[in-house]
Design a protein around this motif. Sequence first.
Motif, PDB file in Angstrom:
ATOM      1  N   PRO A  91       0.811  -1.226   0.000  1.00 17.08           N
ATOM      2  CA  PRO A  91       0.000   0.000   0.000  1.00 17.08           C
ATOM      3  C   PRO A  91       0.843   1.274   0.000  1.00 17.08           C
ATOM      4  O   PRO A  91       0.522   2.236  -0.710  1.00 17.08           O
ATOM      5  CB  PRO A  91      -0.821  -0.122   1.290  1.00 17.08           C
ATOM      6  N   PHE A  92       1.916   1.253   0.755  1.00 13.58           N
ATOM      7  CA  PHE A  92       2.734   2.459   0.872  1.00 13.58           C
ATOM      8  C   PHE A  92       3.487   2.724  -0.428  1.00 13.58           C
ATOM      9  O   PHE A  92       3.499   3.851  -0.944  1.00 13.58           O
ATOM     10  CB  PHE A  92       3.707   2.314   2.038  1.00 13.58           C
ATOM     11  N   VAL A  93       4.123   1.672  -0.958  1.00 14.92           N
ATOM     12  CA  VAL A  93       4.859   1.836  -2.204  1.00 14.92           C
ATOM     13  C   VAL A  93       3.909   2.233  -3.332  1.00 14.92           C
ATOM     14  O   VAL A  93       4.229   3.084  -4.167  1.00 14.92           O
ATOM     15  CB  VAL A  93       5.596   0.529  -2.568  1.00 14.92           C
ATOM     16  N   THR A  94       2.715   1.632  -3.334  1.00 11.18           N
ATOM     17  CA  THR A  94       1.722   1.941  -4.365  1.00 11.18           C
ATOM     18  C   THR A  94       1.254   3.382  -4.256  1.00 11.18           C
ATOM     19  O   THR A  94       1.130   4.091  -5.260  1.00 11.18           O
ATOM     20  CB  THR A  94       0.515   0.997  -4.256  1.00 11.18           C
ATOM     21  N   PHE A  95       0.993   3.839  -3.030  1.00 14.29           N
ATOM     22  CA  PHE A  95       0.574   5.231  -2.830  1.00 14.29           C
ATOM     23  C   PHE A  95       1.641   6.192  -3.340  1.00 14.29           C
ATOM     24  O   PHE A  95       1.346   7.156  -4.057  1.00 14.29           O
ATOM     25  CB  PHE A  95       0.294   5.511  -1.356  1.00 14.29           C
ATOM     26  N   LEU A  96       2.892   5.917  -2.992  1.00 13.69           N
ATOM     27  CA  LEU A  96       3.970   6.798  -3.426  1.00 13.69           C
ATOM     28  C   LEU A  96       4.081   6.820  -4.947  1.00 13.69           C
ATOM     29  O   LEU A  96       4.364   7.861  -5.549  1.00 13.69           O
ATOM     30  CB  LEU A  96       5.299   6.341  -2.809  1.00 13.69           C
ATOM     31  N   SER A  97       3.825   5.668  -5.573  1.00 11.62           N
ATOM     32  CA  SER A  97       3.920   5.596  -7.030  1.00 11.62           C
ATOM     33  C   SER A  97       2.779   6.340  -7.728  1.00 11.62           C
ATOM     34  O   SER A  97       2.873   6.654  -8.917  1.00 11.62           O
ATOM     35  CB  SER A  97       3.931   4.137  -7.496  1.00 11.62           C
TER      36      SER A  97
END
Length: 450
Positions: free
Chosen positions: A357-363
């Motif tokens: 979720p975090f990596v996806t949000f940042l992307s």
Amino acid sequence: MKLAYNISDKPKFGQLIVFAFQQLLAILAATIAVPAIVGNGMSQSAALFGAGIGTIVYLLFTKFKSPVFLGSSFAFLGSMFAAFAGAVSANAGFTGLIIGAIFAGLVYVVIAVVVKFAGVKWINKLMPAVVIGPTVSIIGLSLAGNAVGDVLKFAENDGSGFAMGVHGWVGMICGLVTLFVVMICSVYGKKMSKLIPFIIGILAGYAVAAIFTVIGMKTGNEHFMVIDFSVFSGMKIFAIPDFTFVKAFKGLSEIDGKYIATIAVAYIPVAFVVFAEHIADHKNLSSIIEKDLLEEPGLHRTLLGDGVGSIAGAFFGGCPNTTYGESVGCVAITGNASIVTILATAVMAIVISFFGPFVTFLSTIPSCVMGGVCITLYGFIAVSGLKMIQKVDLDQNKNLFVVAVILICGIGGMTLKLGTAGQVTLTEIATALILGIVTNLVLSRKKDVK
């Protein structure tokens, strides 16, 4: 400039997490862009993990005295493409990435040994303020097109300019909101808001982008859509990054002497080019924190940290690492040079690489929003270089010519491809620096005549 947090200062835990997140946002786009550009199954999460590991290695070698984050190096893009192009399989290509990083790291180690015994006076003589100042400016100016291109991501460029349509204006509004919020927080902010202008700016730009996107989704107008929320569907909460060494071990048996020679030719010359940029970055950072990093902890230590950190980073993420101008710019704008912040950023990069979720949000942070941030980051790098030549006597023709040659060749984009197949790319920064050094040496042989 007066630093809010000096190298040895330790912010409170809550503040530290926020400061680390801000540094992470500053370096994120470039760090995960390299594996995305190279492709061939490279993992962005693994690259983020590798950057965190590489930064920790760098901090250890520099005795926790140099506040900068190491991220994926764009200078080695051609080398990484060559690693896959010359491999008999994808797995062998991953093996090549690690072998190449080892070659590049060893170049740094050798130079570090030379510097250890020869000292740094010869470097200061070879690269005085009149040479290194405009070179640092070029680092920022050479990235100007990237920042502007990101802000105008959704406009159509026909070669003579950007044709703004609805989509172009929406993206530009998001970028300008980000830019002005960052500037206002940095100049007029009080206490915490002055120290985290990037986080506030990115959140403001993201909020505006989200509003436009929702309007576009409700009305069916794709020109208002700047965020792709569909990437959250099917997302895993927890996932182990696809580490490079796992695939590399599988391809180890497919490596022969010819391929190793190909990798050596692709990586070693580039390492010498990046060495010049390493010095420029550390000279710039030294001017910001008002401590000469080439003397303490010493250039030999920063080189060892960069070289070994690059090997460690590539072992996990495939990308050789390098000191990031975005990180230096973040230190300059926020006045936060705390080593603990950099260490926390590295740990955070490692931890979040496991959380989808975090990596996806940042992307999902739009390019136009990051472009607004990068205008300030790259601009500060350019201005930092100009500040270095404030005390240089530009009434002397010798100095004037040195600065002129570096600025024009650098801004003009004098990038040279060397070798029969263009295996080695001499970046505009390296080319400008080399020409500046030669110009300075030639014109220093006699007193200036006005």
